[in-house]
Write an enzyme that holds these catalytic residues in place. Structure first.
Site, short mmCIF file in Angstrom:
data_model
loop_
_atom_site.label_atom_id
_atom_site.label_comp_id
_atom_site.label_asym_id
_atom_site.label_seq_id
_atom_site.Cartn_x
_atom_site.Cartn_y
_atom_site.Cartn_z
N HIS A 113 65.24 91.14 156.18
CA HIS A 113 64.49 89.81 156.40
C HIS A 113 63.90 89.96 157.70
O HIS A 113 63.82 90.45 158.70
CB HIS A 113 65.47 89.59 155.98
CG HIS A 113 67.28 89.28 156.84
ND1 HIS A 113 68.12 90.69 157.17
CD2 HIS A 113 67.38 88.54 158.14
CE1 HIS A 113 68.31 89.80 158.14
NE2 HIS A 113 68.31 88.94 158.81
N ASP A 117 66.15 90.31 164.88
CA ASP A 117 67.45 91.26 165.31
C ASP A 117 66.90 92.44 164.56
O ASP A 117 67.74 93.58 164.67
CB ASP A 117 68.43 91.08 165.63
CG ASP A 117 69.57 90.30 164.33
OD1 ASP A 117 68.17 89.68 163.86
OD2 ASP A 117 70.51 90.87 163.57
N HIS A 118 66.06 92.05 163.64
CA HIS A 118 66.32 92.92 162.46
C HIS A 118 64.03 93.62 162.11
O HIS A 118 64.28 94.57 161.59
CB HIS A 118 66.06 92.49 160.86
CG HIS A 118 67.87 92.07 160.76
ND1 HIS A 118 68.35 92.98 160.06
CD2 HIS A 118 68.14 90.89 161.32
CE1 HIS A 118 69.69 92.43 160.25
NE2 HIS A 118 69.68 91.54 160.60
N ASP A 233 71.89 91.21 155.99
CA ASP A 233 72.34 90.77 156.73
C ASP A 233 72.66 89.46 155.35
O ASP A 233 72.12 89.17 154.76
CB ASP A 233 71.81 89.85 157.46
CG ASP A 233 71.85 90.44 158.74
OD1 ASP A 233 72.19 91.41 158.82
OD2 ASP A 233 71.67 89.39 159.70
N HIS A 308 75.84 95.78 162.35
CA HIS A 308 75.43 94.76 162.64
C HIS A 308 76.85 93.80 162.78
O HIS A 308 76.86 93.50 162.32
CB HIS A 308 74.84 94.24 161.54
CG HIS A 308 73.82 93.34 161.21
ND1 HIS A 308 74.36 92.17 162.15
CD2 HIS A 308 72.81 92.82 162.07
CE1 HIS A 308 74.44 91.00 162.01
NE2 HIS A 308 72.71 90.92 161.91
#
Ligand SMILES: [Zn+2]
Ligand SMILES: [Zn+2]
Length: 359
Positions: A113, A117-118, A233, A308
């Site tokens: 997504h 942070d990705h 996530d 994560h």
């Protein structure tokens, strides 16, 4: 006896002084660096790409809560002679580069997504794997918005790409290989879709629950009878349990809600109301380790690897809190992942090996 002690002491001091003097010599400095450079530059991790196993290397295990020891979201899967990257969180290229991973072997990037942070280091992954000799454009899979994300990073790196070609030459850095190819994945109401079948590697994208982030994906990799599922996530999610059924390894995000509550109170007590509000919001779209372990057992996976982390469990007390409410774990256990955690699943076997690949 005393005399011997004095002689040994004098010898030791002599060695220290001689070494200190030697280190002032340019020739000694150069010789030392040359030796180390040969060892480091000559070292590579081609063995990770061997076709005899499915391998998983954690290249970023933190969430946006920063950690001295961890990059943000990134999981590398080695299969079919390629390196497949799930998420490119800030700092994660460095984790791989420190371990001298073969960037040119990258097969594709899969974004779960578009939280920062990705995706923060997508431009760096593209640049570095191109510079390493990637044979073509970098494919980037993700939810429909991936086209915009790829376009934005390409624009931001346009001058950098131009400068590097001008400096090193198009023979070394062919411009047509510098690009990224956005590969939007649309599930069209389905729970999952097979999105890649190549060199024995099958990748399946599936929907997870990270509202208001929609769609958000997890990915499953199957190779040589072995399998790994990366959650992305998500809060606890029945579709993830379905898609992870029978997988060898589940790499799943983890948020210790007990810790988040304590941090929220601390933020409120210290007048950090913005921080308190954000900490109060996040339990709705992440998963507590106790829930993740329950899902892993239900899905019948063999090993659960948490990643994560919110917050990052960088000391013993935090590590204990992450584990304390977990009741049952899969047969090969629960691992609190670290940057460099390596899981090896040899093909044609049911062996599960967990180790660490240090820089
Ligand atoms: Zn997210
Ligand atoms: Zn995240």
């Amino acid at each position: 006896m005393r005399r011997i002690v004095w002689v040994l002491l004098a010898l030791a001091v002599g060695v220290i002084v001689a070494s200190a003097l030697a280190l002032r010599s340019r020739a000694v400095q150069d010789a030392l660096v040359s030796r180390i450079a040969r060892r480091r530059i000559g070292r590579n991790t081609s063995a990770l790409l061997a076709p005899d196993a499915l391998r998983v290397l954690l290249c970023g295990t933190s969430s946006p809560i920063p950690s001295r020891e961890r990059a943000e979201a990134c999981t590398a899967v080695f299969a079919g002679g390629h390196l497949w990257i799930v998420d490119t969180g800030p700092g994660s290229w460095r984790t791989l580069a420190l371990r001298r991973v073969r960037g040119e072997a990258v097969g594709a990037v899969f974004l779960t997504h578009f939280h920062s942070d990705h995706i923060g280091e997508l431009g760096e992954f593209n640049l570095q794997t191109w510079a390493a000799g990637r044979p073509g454009p970098l494919r980037v899979y993700g939810p429909a918005g991936v086209t915009d994300v790829v376009r934005g990073f390409t624009q931001a790196y346009a001058d950098d790409t131009r400068f590097r070609i001008a400096h090193h030459g198009a023979a070394l850095l062919p411009p047509e290989r510098s690009t990224m190819a956005a590969m939007p994945v649309v599930l069209e109401g389905a729970d999952a879709a097979r999105i890649l079948d190549e060199d024995g590697v099958v990748v399946t994208a599936f929907a997870v629950a990270h509202d208001p982030v929609k769609p958000a994906f997890g990915y499953r990799f199957d190779y040589g009878g072995r399998s790994v599922v990366v959650s992305g996530d998500t809060r606890p999610c029945p579709n993830l349990v379905t898609q992870a059924r029978g997988a060898d390894v589940l790499v799943h995000e983890a948020q210790a809600n007990a810790l988040v509550r304590i941090m929220e109170e601390a933020a409120r007590d210290t007048g950090e109301s913005r921080v308190a509000k954000i900490l109060g919001d996040i339990p709705s779209y992440h998963s507590d380790p106790a829930d993740v372990a329950r899902e892993a057992v239900t899905a019948g996976v063999r090993l659960l690897v948490l990643t994560h982390f919110t917050p990052p469990p960088d000391n013993e007390v935090l590590r204990r809190i992450f584990r304390r409410d977990v009741e049952a774990v899969p047969p090969h256990g629960l691992v609190l992942g670290e940057d460099g955690t390596l899981v090896v699943l040899p093909t044609g076997s049911d062996v599960v090996q967990v180790s660490r690949l240090d820089p």
